[in-house]
Design an enzyme around this catalytic site. Structure first.
Site, short mmCIF file in Angstrom:
data_model
loop_
_atom_site.label_atom_id
_atom_site.label_comp_id
_atom_site.label_asym_id
_atom_site.label_seq_id
_atom_site.Cartn_x
_atom_site.Cartn_y
_atom_site.Cartn_z
N HIS A 54 63.36 46.94 25.45
CA HIS A 54 63.83 46.58 24.11
C HIS A 54 63.56 45.12 23.76
CE1 HIS A 54 65.38 47.49 20.25
NE2 HIS A 54 65.93 46.31 20.28
N HIS A 84 56.66 52.05 13.85
CA HIS A 84 55.44 51.72 13.10
C HIS A 84 55.77 50.80 11.92
CE1 HIS A 84 53.31 54.77 15.49
NE2 HIS A 84 52.25 54.06 15.17
#
Lengths: 176, 584
Positions: free
Chosen positions: B252, B405
């Site tokens: 992360h 994205h």
């Protein structure tokens, strides 16, 4: 350091939003009791599962069992590239009953996601994923492996068949 | 404001050039050695971007069923691995290494003092890329006796060829040396500038790299201690949950390693491009410190649905994740405010009328701004991902790639492409060629990403899984029902979006290649000078520059959040409790 009043306002709104988001989850856990994946399932020796020695691995053989009035267990093995049971024969559960699933993997990491519901867990070798759920409506639900598990990952899927209580026919004896 | 005006027009030829003209290729002339290493970094980054992007289009067409002729469904996963590794590790690492070299040298006003060190880290990352890339390619080409279609997340016990893991380790260690290069330069500067505030861009680079050092400890241990010996057969078993937790410890915070450089661009260059200057230097510093503190103790939120991790630890990770929203919310405010300030300098007025006074035809400006806009949408879907209970609905569905994205694939990637239109002339002394194509390119990316990402998010809500070559499952009769719109419409949007993104990428590479290969220009369009913020660093507390304090707090936070869960996982056995390797 000077902070503009609009900045202060924005900072306040942001903090309220953040605390609010955390509060909704905390409420979900203690209020309606939204269950989350925990470590209740314990660990398991994946190689023993792979050899087919389910009992030795401390895992009931795959299948659905009645363990109480309206209470069932479903032991499922996810392996490259099928759910057992689930893929070759559907996992049959009675409608409206509480079903506790125990899912594990003898080989690689898989996923176990029941399409159209929030039943969703990772299946990690060495761990047993344990969760309890209830299917109210009879009908068929698809299970999809949602974690890449090898070259035929896209073929790995199964079915849960929810049947009315009266039609449920467990091949296992109570409490086995 | 003439002092920060980017261009003027030559009255005789009608040609625009940077003011003042003597600064036309200032960076290249002032810091030739740094300019060279930045160019090398960008060259590799864009090569990876081109190949990785093409892989992306193949996937979009394959999984939507529009065209499956490129690869077989079992080879799809090699392409997917290549797409992930080339874009989020190779493209980003090289671009960031280049961008940071530019930022540190120009804000400290010194050329790269240790060119040999720079060559070392550059070669190391490149070698790592070649090794990992060869293994991935081996999944598609029979002549290469290696394969690595384990995807970017490389979960054990699925096993890749050792050169894949060795390559990954070299990329990480090489990036550490790149960071050391920046810290050494800062030390040199500090020796001559005792008592001065750290220049803002250098401050941002240093905080980003402190965060990166802290975060990459996880993957370094995973790869070096476990996966490399395991893939060489020296140890027979690894604990899948433990290596997975180590991966997400890094997996992360790595997204902030992609985002913080984009923030550096938005804070320090974008306000100038819009005609103004940054609002507040102190606030920018606060934001970067918050990222350093809060980025790392959050990785367990990728494991909300993992068995073997108690719910309480997941709740702690969620709390940290939610507070990580704060620096992003502050950034949204400051960046929009700075752009608005710029537009008002250009004569814009009214509540929204100032929007018309922004240079929408300048691709460096429009690319960064559109990227920021999409990042706002991505931030909202990120809040859903972070929500511990809603996450069960979308975990590992197509929603997740829809989300990243927007964040990595647009906020970072489009910003990096856009700012290249502004940086490349300074690095090469060449004007951007095919400027019209460049002006359109960010908009094509925006439209392509809008189509692809909204459809991915909705398909995820319908339960369509991610990371699969064929999400149809005809033999099980599984149907997915969208909340709005049908599955075939979503597929079509994903396919069209994917193609548009590839077209946009090709436009970018064409402009960059023709500019790079073309002759040097007498005058370049851009002026590399960055105006001082309205509220400068002198207004902020000095404690903000105390890097030792911040990294110490960051480490304590990591120990608090990761200590107990890791101890509980390790109690099950680090090596045992795992299963035998499964080669793919």
């Amino acid at each position: 350091m000077e902070i503009h009043r609009f900045e202060k306002l924005w900072l306040g709104v942001g903090l309220v939003l953040i605390v609010g988001l955390i509060a909704t989850v905390a409420y979900g856990a203690v209020g309606p009791g939204v269950a989350m994946m925990d470590d209740d399932g314990g660990t398991i020796d994946p190689e023993t599962v792979a050899d087919g020695n389910y009992e030795q691995a401390n895992f009931k053989s795959p299948g659905v069992r009645q363990v109480g009035e309206d209470e069932y267990t479903a032991h499922v093995v996810a392996r490259q590239f099928l759910f057992e049971p689930g893929t070759q024969e559907p996992i049959q559960v009675p409608a409206g009953s509480e079903v506790t699933f125990y899912v594990t993997s003898p080989d690689v990491v898989h996923g176990f996601s029941v399409v159209g519901t929030n039943v969703n867990t990772m299946v990690i070798p060495g761990q047993v994923a344990q969760f309890t759920t209830q299917f109210d409506e009879s009908g068929e639900y698809g299970i999809v492996c949602h974690e890449y598990c090898g070259a035929a990952h896209h073929t790995m899927a199964g079915t849960i068949e929810v049947v009315p209580q009266s039609q449920f026919n467990s091949t296992m004896t109570v409490g086995e | 404001m003439a002092t920060i005006d980017d261009t003027a027009t030559d009255t005789e030829t009608g040609e625009e050039y940077a003011t003042p003209p003597e600064e036309r290729s200032a960076y290249l002339d002032r810091y030739p050695s740094a300019a060279r290493i930045v160019r090398w970094c960008f060259l590799v980054a864009f090569g990876a971007l081109g190949v990785g992007g093409l892989f992306g289009m193949i996937q979009a067409l394959h999984r939507t069923g529009v065209f499956r002729g490129f690869v077989s469904s079992s080879d799809y996963y090699s392409v997917l691995t290549g797409h992930g590794v080339l874009l989020v590790l190779v493209f980003t690492t090289f671009f960031i290494a280049g961008l940071f070299t530019w930022a540190v040298t120009q804000s400290l006003e010194m050329d790269l003092p240790r060119p040999r060190l720079a060559v070392t880290w550059f070669s190391m990352i490149l070698l790592g890329t070649v090794l990992a890339g060869t293994a991935i390619l081996g999944g598609l080409v029979d002549q290469i006796p290696a394969s690595a279609d384990v995807l970017y997340t490389m979960y054990s016990p699925m096993q890749a060829h050792p050169i894949f893991y060795i390559g990954a380790a070299l990329i990480i260690v090489g990036s550490w040396i790149a960071g050391a290069n920046y810290f050494l330069m800062y030390r040199d500067w500090r020796a001559e500038n005792a008592g001065e505030r750290i220049p803002l861009q250098t401050f941002m680079v240093l905080t980003t790299f402190l965060m990166w050092y802290l975060a990459t400890v996880g993957i370094a241990i995973e790869v070096v201690v476990f996966l490399i010996p395991w893939s060489l057969g020296l140890i027979s078993e690894v604990n899948p949950l433990f290596t997975r937790t180590l991966f997400w410890y890094f997996g992360h915070p790595v997204v902030y390693f992609w985002l913080m450089p984009a923030y550096l661009i938005w804070y320090t260059i974008l306000p100038k491009l819009s005609g103004g200057r940054l609002f507040s230097d102190p606030l920018a510093r606060v934001v970067f410190v918050l990222f350093l503190l809060l980025s790392t103790p959050t990785g367990i939120h990728h494991q909300y649905v993992d068995p073997g991790i108690p719910e309480g630890f997941k709740f702690v990770a969620m709390t940290n994740t939610m507070f990580l929203l704060l620096p992003s919310l502050l950034t949204a405010f400051t960046v929009v405010a700075s752009i608005e300030h710029g537009a008002r300098q250009n004569g814009g007025g009214g509540l929204f009328g100032w929007l018309k006074n922004l240079p929408w035809d300048n691709p460096a400006f429009s690319g960064c701004t559109l990227a920021g806009l999409m990042f706002a949408a991505g931030g909202f879907s990120g809040m859903i991902n972070a929500g511990m209970n809603i996450n069960y609905l979308i975990h590992n569905t197509l929603w997740v790639p829809g989300h990243f994205h927007l964040t990595v694939g647009t906020a970072s990637a489009l910003t990096f492409m856009a700012i290249t239109y502004w940086l490349l002339p300074q690095l090469t002394g060449k004007r951007i060629r095919n400027y019209t194509i460049a002006s359109i390119q960010p908009y094509v990316w925006f439209i392509g990403m809008f189509l692809m990402s909204n459809a991915m998010h909705r398909a995820g809500l319908a339960g369509v899984p991610r990371r699969t070559a064929e999400p149809q499952y005809p033999s099980q009769g599984i149907t997915f029902e969208g909340v709005v719109g049908g599955v075939s419409e979503m597929r079509l949007q994903i396919a069209i979006g994917g193609v548009l993104l590839t077209v946009s990428l090709a436009m970018f590479l064409y402009v960059i290649a023709t500019t790079w290969l073309g002759p040097r220009s007498e005058r370049i369009r851009v002026n590399g000078r960055i105006p001082k913020p309205l509220s400068s660093a002198d207004d902020s507390p000095r404690v903000l520059d105390n890097m030792k304090l911040w990294i110490a707090i960051a480490v304590v936070l990591v120990l608090l959040t990761y200590g107990p869960p890791v101890a509980s996982i390790v109690a099950d056995g680090i090596f045992a409790g795992g299963s035998a390797p499964v080669p793919v």
